[in-house]
Design an enzyme around this catalytic site. Structure first.
Site, short mmCIF file in Angstrom:
data_model
loop_
_atom_site.label_atom_id
_atom_site.label_comp_id
_atom_site.label_asym_id
_atom_site.label_seq_id
_atom_site.Cartn_x
_atom_site.Cartn_y
_atom_site.Cartn_z
N GLU A 123 -23.06 24.54 43.35
CA GLU A 123 -23.17 24.71 41.79
C GLU A 123 -24.68 25.18 41.71
O GLU A 123 -25.42 25.01 42.38
CB GLU A 123 -22.88 23.82 40.85
CG GLU A 123 -21.19 23.37 40.90
CD GLU A 123 -20.58 22.47 40.15
OE1 GLU A 123 -21.41 21.87 39.36
OE2 GLU A 123 -19.50 22.40 40.15
N HIS A 245 -23.35 25.21 28.23
CA HIS A 245 -22.54 25.68 29.55
C HIS A 245 -22.52 27.16 29.52
O HIS A 245 -22.32 27.64 28.27
CB HIS A 245 -21.30 25.13 29.63
CG HIS A 245 -20.69 25.44 31.20
ND1 HIS A 245 -20.06 26.35 31.41
CD2 HIS A 245 -20.52 24.43 32.02
CE1 HIS A 245 -19.60 26.05 32.76
NE2 HIS A 245 -19.87 25.09 33.18
N ARG A 288 -28.80 25.81 34.85
CA ARG A 288 -27.79 26.35 33.61
C ARG A 288 -28.39 26.82 32.47
O ARG A 288 -27.97 27.60 31.68
CB ARG A 288 -27.09 25.11 33.44
CG ARG A 288 -25.73 25.36 32.65
CD ARG A 288 -25.15 24.01 32.81
NE ARG A 288 -24.03 23.85 33.71
CZ ARG A 288 -23.43 22.76 34.11
NH1 ARG A 288 -23.38 21.75 33.19
NH2 ARG A 288 -22.79 22.69 35.28
C1 SIN Z 1 -18.78 22.53 35.89
O1 SIN Z 1 -17.65 22.28 36.36
O2 SIN Z 1 -19.48 23.80 35.47
C2 SIN Z 1 -19.14 21.59 34.93
C3 SIN Z 1 -19.93 20.44 35.62
C4 SIN Z 1 -21.03 19.74 34.94
O3 SIN Z 1 -21.18 20.00 33.75
O4 SIN Z 1 -21.76 19.28 35.42
#
Ligand code: SIN
Length: 557
Positions: A123, A245, A288
């Protein structure tokens, strides 16, 4: 020998459930309260996963040190490094505990010692794939189910009391110490009222997503724990840092996990042009806050942003996305989108609060008898922007640490700052509050104003003034408006609105006080210096404002 301290846990996300299990197993008298049902939590909806580096889950070249560094870099180095080390270094023991409780993390075989070899996802802002998942994209549900089953087992053995549909309207204070909670029972008014006593109360009610008109959070995310702590006089720290997000599909609304970008999906603007490579060297996998701001701007300039995973499907073969992300694929299909075939429109949305009730390494707040863990707390682990998939981990490590403190007899005092035991490297360091310090108080009044407020009006203010981009003029107007509003704390809904209003005032005041752009807090009147993420020497962090009910707490850090 004195009896183990009794514990009242408020909230049934990962931090509350795990703390309840650990405390009950250690012989504490434990009562777990949750305002809806046990499964109604942000944790339940977590798709992406749980970041952890350990023997059954380390990609080539990955280390706990690398996880620590990624967490600090994403957090713009506002984090408390010792708290971060405790988080990352302590992770694996809790992964094994969850697996033993039945959380079936996805694995692709077995290691020589017969333990599972977990599949690892990538991620944003992680330098290595280190995200454990379950059911492809249903990680939170798998974890919550295993913990709820453990809670129910302990309940059936008479070692844990569970009260669902129980909303805490206020904390009981006796000579400055929290000794219990006043509870509204039942799902609808008129609620029965009762008082529950305990040696310590652990607040683990999640975050403040519902402060915003657009959020990835479920309806219950109304900041109840932080507002209760605030009313009891606890310090709230880092309130200005609200994470957005990047990829909420507005119909639904439905969040699409960052793990989709981890598999190679890209972001396109309204003209179909990929824009992230020009914004950050890590493109779609930048921290993010960087991605959310870029999406915000691209939407303003070109009218739309799309998440495009079609090339992933082409390169990995037909059916890959449906196998890798079964729940996301199914939900998007219900909303009329085919992730494998066409780009899906997305927008940034409020997701996670890095701020919260200032808590030390044992979850101790500045009010004796009051503990906080998970998103409700601010332990210093996330800094100015949380690294993806560190929140489930925080709930585990700090939910557990709060019980450690309680068992050791230190856990119901005020925060003094010691890193959670269990990780040798971390154990030698001091704790979050030790690192950041607390200082004197000046006036921030959050007493309710005269004008009646409703959620739509509140969202009108927060959705613009407290969003991904902020500016002094708008913040001042917002702060004034919020000060004029009041919501009678009558019944659960009245309390929830009052809680959001209180925390809206705190966030606005903190956002005004921080005349700097850092991580998720971006002031257009104080632009970022060029490429701060590129250098570990990005240490120009000004003092961190902290707030208490009676006002702004200035810090010396
Ligand atoms: C996601 O799956 O994008 C969210 C994971 C997170 O907020 O840590």
């Amino acid at each position: 020998m004195t009896a183990p301290a009794s514990l009242l846990v408020v909230g049934s996300g990962i931090a509350g459930l795990y703390a309840a299990v650990v405390a009950a197993e250690r012989g504490h008298e434990v009562r777990l309260l949750t305002k809806d049902l046990l499964a109604d939590s942000n944790t339940w909806y977590a798709q992406g996963g749980l970041s952890a580096v350990g023997p059954g889950g380390a990609a080539a070249g990955d280390t706990v040190d690398a996880h620590v560094e990624d967490t600090l870099r994403a957090g713009a180095r506002l984090n408390d490094p010792r708290a971060v080390r405790a988080l990352c270094g302590g992770a694996w023991a809790h992964v094994e505990r969850l697996a033993a409780l039945g959380a079936a993390f996805d694995a692709d075989g077995r290691l020589p010692d017969r333990s599972p070899a977990f599949l690892l996802g990538l991620e944003g802002a992680h330098t290595h794939p280190r995200i454990l998942r379950a059911g492809g994209d249903a990680t939170g549900r798998a974890i919550a189910r295993s913990l709820i089953a453990a809670c129910r087992r302990l309940e059936s053995e008479g070692r844990l009391a569970i009260d669902e549909e129980s909303f805490v309207e206020s904390l009981v204070l006796d000579a400055g110490r929290v000794t219990g909670a006043r509870v509204l029972a039942g799902s609808r008014a008129p609620h029965a009222r009762r008082t529950v006593g305990a040696d310590a109360v652990l607040l683990a009610t999640g975050g403040i997503g519902r402060l915003y008109p657009s959020t990835t959070n479920p309806a219950g995310a109304t900041g109840d724990g932080a507002a209760l702590a605030w009313e009891a006089g606890a310090v709230i720290a880092d309130a200005e840092f609200v994470q957005f997000h990047p990829t909420l599909v507005p119909e639904g609304p439905f969040m699409v996990s960052e793990a989709v970008r981890g598999e190679g999906a890209v972001l396109l603007d309204g003209h179909g042009v990929r824009f992230m490579p020009a914004v950050h060297p890590d493109a779609e996998l930048a921290p993010r806050d960087v991605v959310a701001r870029a999406i915000h701007r691209a939407r303003a300039e070109t009218g739309a942003v799309y998440l495009d995973a079609t090339a992933v499907e082409r390169s990995r073969g037909a059916g890959f996305l449906a196998r890798r992300f079964p729940a996301i694929t199914a939900r998007l299909a219900e909303l009329g989108h085919d992730l494998a075939a066409r780009p899906v429109p997305v927008a940034e949305a409020a997701h996670y609060w890095m701020g919260g009730v200032a808590a030390d390494a044992f979850g101790r707040t500045t009010v004796p008898g009051l503990l906080a863990a998970g998103e409700t707390a601010c332990t210093g682990v996330h800094g100015a922007n949380r690294l993806a998939s560190n929140s489930l981990l925080e709930g585990l490590v700090y939910g557990w640490a709060a019980v450690q403190g309680l068992s050791a007899g230190t856990g119901s005092g005020t925060g003094s700052g010691t890193v959670p035991p269990g990780d040798e490297e971390a154990g030698e360091a001091g704790g979050p509050t030790a690192a950041h310090g607390l200082a004197s108080v000046t006036g921030l009044d959050t007493a309710p104003g005269e004008q009646p407020a409703d959620l739509a009006a509140l969202h009108g203010v927060t959705g613009s003034a407290l969003a991904v981009e902020r500016e002094a003029g708008q913040l001042e107007v917002a702060a004034k408006q919020l000060a004029q509003w009041g919501a009678p704390p009558v019944g659960r809904a009245g309390h929830e609105l009052a809680n959001l209003l209180t925390l809206g005032r705190v966030v606005a005041a903190a956002a005004l006080a921080r005349t700097d752009s850092l991580g998720a807090h971006h002031r257009t009147d104080f632009p970022l210096p060029p490429a701060p993420w590129a250098s570990p020497a990005h240490d120009h962090i000004p003092a961190r404002p902290r707030f208490a009910r009676r006002g702004l707490v200035k810090t010396g850090s």
